[in-house]
Design an enzyme around this catalytic site. Structure first.
Site, PDB file in Angstrom:
ATOM      1  CB  CYS A 182      -0.884   0.047   1.239  1.00 30.39           C
ATOM      2  SG  CYS A 182      -1.791  -1.472   1.562  1.00 30.39           S
ATOM      3  CG  HIS A 186      -2.097   5.238  -0.975  1.00 31.16           C
ATOM      4  ND1 HIS A 186      -2.625   6.419  -1.439  1.00 31.16           N
ATOM      5  CD2 HIS A 186      -2.694   4.246  -1.692  1.00 31.16           C
ATOM      6  CE1 HIS A 186      -3.505   6.148  -2.405  1.00 31.16           C
ATOM      7  NE2 HIS A 186      -3.559   4.844  -2.577  1.00 31.16           N
ATOM      8  CB  CYS A 234      -6.079  -1.119  -2.751  1.00 31.08           C
ATOM      9  SG  CYS A 234      -6.396   0.650  -2.634  1.00 31.08           S
TER      10      CYS A 234
END
Lengths: 273, 163, 103
Positions: A182, A186, A234
């Site tokens: 992730c 991010h 995602c």
């Protein structure tokens, strides 16, 4: 062999670079401004309201083999209390001795109160353009009842802390065919994919802004999408195995993201590209 | 990072994303927008026309005079997704009784036609689909049967990872 | 029975502003499903708003209007407490009418 002057190569390279739009800094400011205007123009008349209305009807209608209202459900603020519940989820629930997010809690209530089977309750978790999802509608309704409420995800119970810690590990875990985590997209400031600025989800301000805008009507999907969907998508984009709906991993990751957004004012359902 | 474009395309196809990306196709396949439901007024010829010229003809607009007397309000110049492009138009031309929205690069050019009875503001806000970056036209019709054409370019992008 | 619309109508200085959100697929008829079959066109063709028995707004739509359409318009000669009815008809002949009270 024809010799090409170095300066023609330089000009060609420069032209190519500007065509591709490569810049050392963020994208042109007028493009960012125009996209902001696009988002503002969408703010009025959010189709998410159609899901909110449907969710409210589902909440207040007797359903299931037992013909019972969901109003007997405890979302963390007391039996039948919907106001503010979303902004304090995920959280530990003593009756099941585990941490639950909104969707797993709704399924829990549909099964125990209304006597749906777990399979019936999760038959259509995400709408697909033709078939609707009752869960998405219920989440939209519950979320709307937290609009304006300050995020206040609890972290008092041991299992809440464990969920957060697990979520954090998952957030930074690199894997899959592209070795993405992730955090690849991010976990740092100033990142973007084409014209889409990426929130840095470990920065409190970005985390608040991002988390408080889900669930959202996703224009590109033509559907109201929830955090469970967002994380599922995602994982797909990270080339990870499919994230199982309502899994401990999904709840842990949501706990990590939601807790990081504490202090932010909840503003969903929103509307997004 | 591996550059396996082929496998990515396969993965996208498997997830049905090709259908999503093709939702608003770029090329007209001679597709008709259709026929009117019974009992309503619906200009089938205009909605089925596939060039701007044919559309204007079907609307009875002939050769409209270009105009800048139209406000585009909150209409953005860039849309993050072509499925939903907000369009706001207010005509400042006196005696306006209708405004039609045409999208140059769409397979069928006419998106919508709005009419304003006496006492109604010659203005509208709505959302349209655009298959790609394109000129968008506002065709204004006045009570005395004259037509005017305002235009604006709207760019369409595809946000995020493309889905 | 198609889903209800969400309508808001407010009044200011004698001018009513009406905002409508409709629940409709607005299918273009140009998409194909996973099996390769064309998904048939299904879109709103006609929208009419009525106030005090007279039409105050009309629209003819094609499939290029977005899914779950949004519409905003203004008209005069109204006051708070008046009702506005909005009716849509789609290409299959399905229809929906909803009413709102101007606030």
């Amino acid at each position: 062999m024809k010799r090409i002057a170095w300066w023609t190569v330089a000009i060609a390279a420069g032209a190519l670079l500007s065509l591709v739009g490569l810049r050392a800094h963020a994208q042109p400011r007028d493009a960012v401004k125009e996209i902001e205007r696009y988002r503002e123009a969408l703010a009025e008349g959010n189709p998410a309201e159609l899901w909110e209305a449907r969710g409210e009807a589902l909440w207040k209608t007797t359903r299931g083999p037992r013909k019972v209202l969901l109003e007997g459900c405890d979302l963390g603020k007391g039996l039948g209390v919907v106001k503010g519940a979303y902004a304090a989820l995920p959280r530990y629930f003593a009756d099941v001795d585990r941490v639950m997010d909104i969707e797993t809690r709704l399924v829990q209530c549909m099964v125990t109160l209304q006597s749906f089977t777990a399979a019936e309750a999760t038959r259509q978790v995400f709408g697909d353009g033709t078939k609707r999802s009752d869960l998405e509608a219920l989440v939209a309704y519950v979320a709307a009842e937290s609009k304006g409420v300050v995020m206040d995800v609890p972290m008092t119970h041991l299992k809440e802390r464990e969920a957060y810690a697990l979520g954090e590990r998952i957030f930074f875990f690199r894997g899959g065919s592209h070795d993405f985590s992730c955090a690849s997209c991010h976990g740092e400031p100033g990142k973007r994919i084409r014209l889409q600025d990426l929130p840095n989800l470990i920065d409190p301000k970005d985390a608040q802004r991002a988390y408080t805008s889900w669930p959202a009507y996703r224009v590109s999907q033509g559907e109201l999408r929830t955090m469970q969907w967002r994380l599922f998508d995602c994982f797909r984009q990270q080339r990870f195995p499919a994230l199982q709906f309502g899994s401990d991993a999904s709840i842990a990751l949501t706990t990590f993201l939601a807790r990081n957004a504490n202090g932010g004012t909840f503003n969903a359902p929103a509307i997004k590209r | 990072m591996h550059g396996r474009h082929g496998s990515r395309r396969e993965a996208l196809k498997a997830m049905g994303l090709v259908a999503v990306l093709a939702a608003v196709p770029r090329r007209a396949l001679g597709q008709m927008a259709g026929t009117a439901a019974p009992g309503i007024q619906w200009n089938a010829a205009a909605f089925n026309a596939q060039t701007v010229g044919e559309t204007l003809k079907a609307l009875g607009a002939g050769t409209p005079a270009p105009t800048a007397d139209v406000s585009w309000g909150a209409t953005p110049e860039i849309a993050e997704n072509g499925a939903v492009v907000p369009v706001s138009v207010t005509s400042k031309i006196p005696g306006t009784e209708a405004i039609a929205i045409l999208i140059e690069k769409n397979p069928n050019k006419l998106a919508a036609n709005f009419s304003f009875p006496e006492g109604t503001a010659p203005a509208l806000s709505t959302r349209v689909k655009m298959s790609e970056s394109s000129m968008v036209y506002a065709l204004v019709k006045t009570k005395d049967g004259k037509y005017f054409l305002a235009s604006r370019e709207i760019k369409v992008t595809l946000g995020g990872c493309g889905g | 029975m198609p889903d209800p619309m969400r309508i808001r109508a407010t009044i200011q200085d004698g001018e009513a502003t009406v905002r409508v959100l409709m629940s409709h697929e607005m299918e273009t008829g140009q998409r194909k499903d996973a099996a390769g079959n064309v998904i048939p066109a299904h879109f709103i063709q006609s929208v009419v708003a009525m106030h005090n028995g007279r039409p105050v707004f009309r629209a003819e739509w094609g499939p290029a209007v977005s899914k779950n359409p949004y519409l905003q318009f203004q008209f005069g000669g109204a006051k708070a407490g008046d009702k506005v009815q909005i009716t849509w008809v789609d290409n299959k002949g399905e229809t929906r009418t909803d009413e709102v009270v101007i606030r």
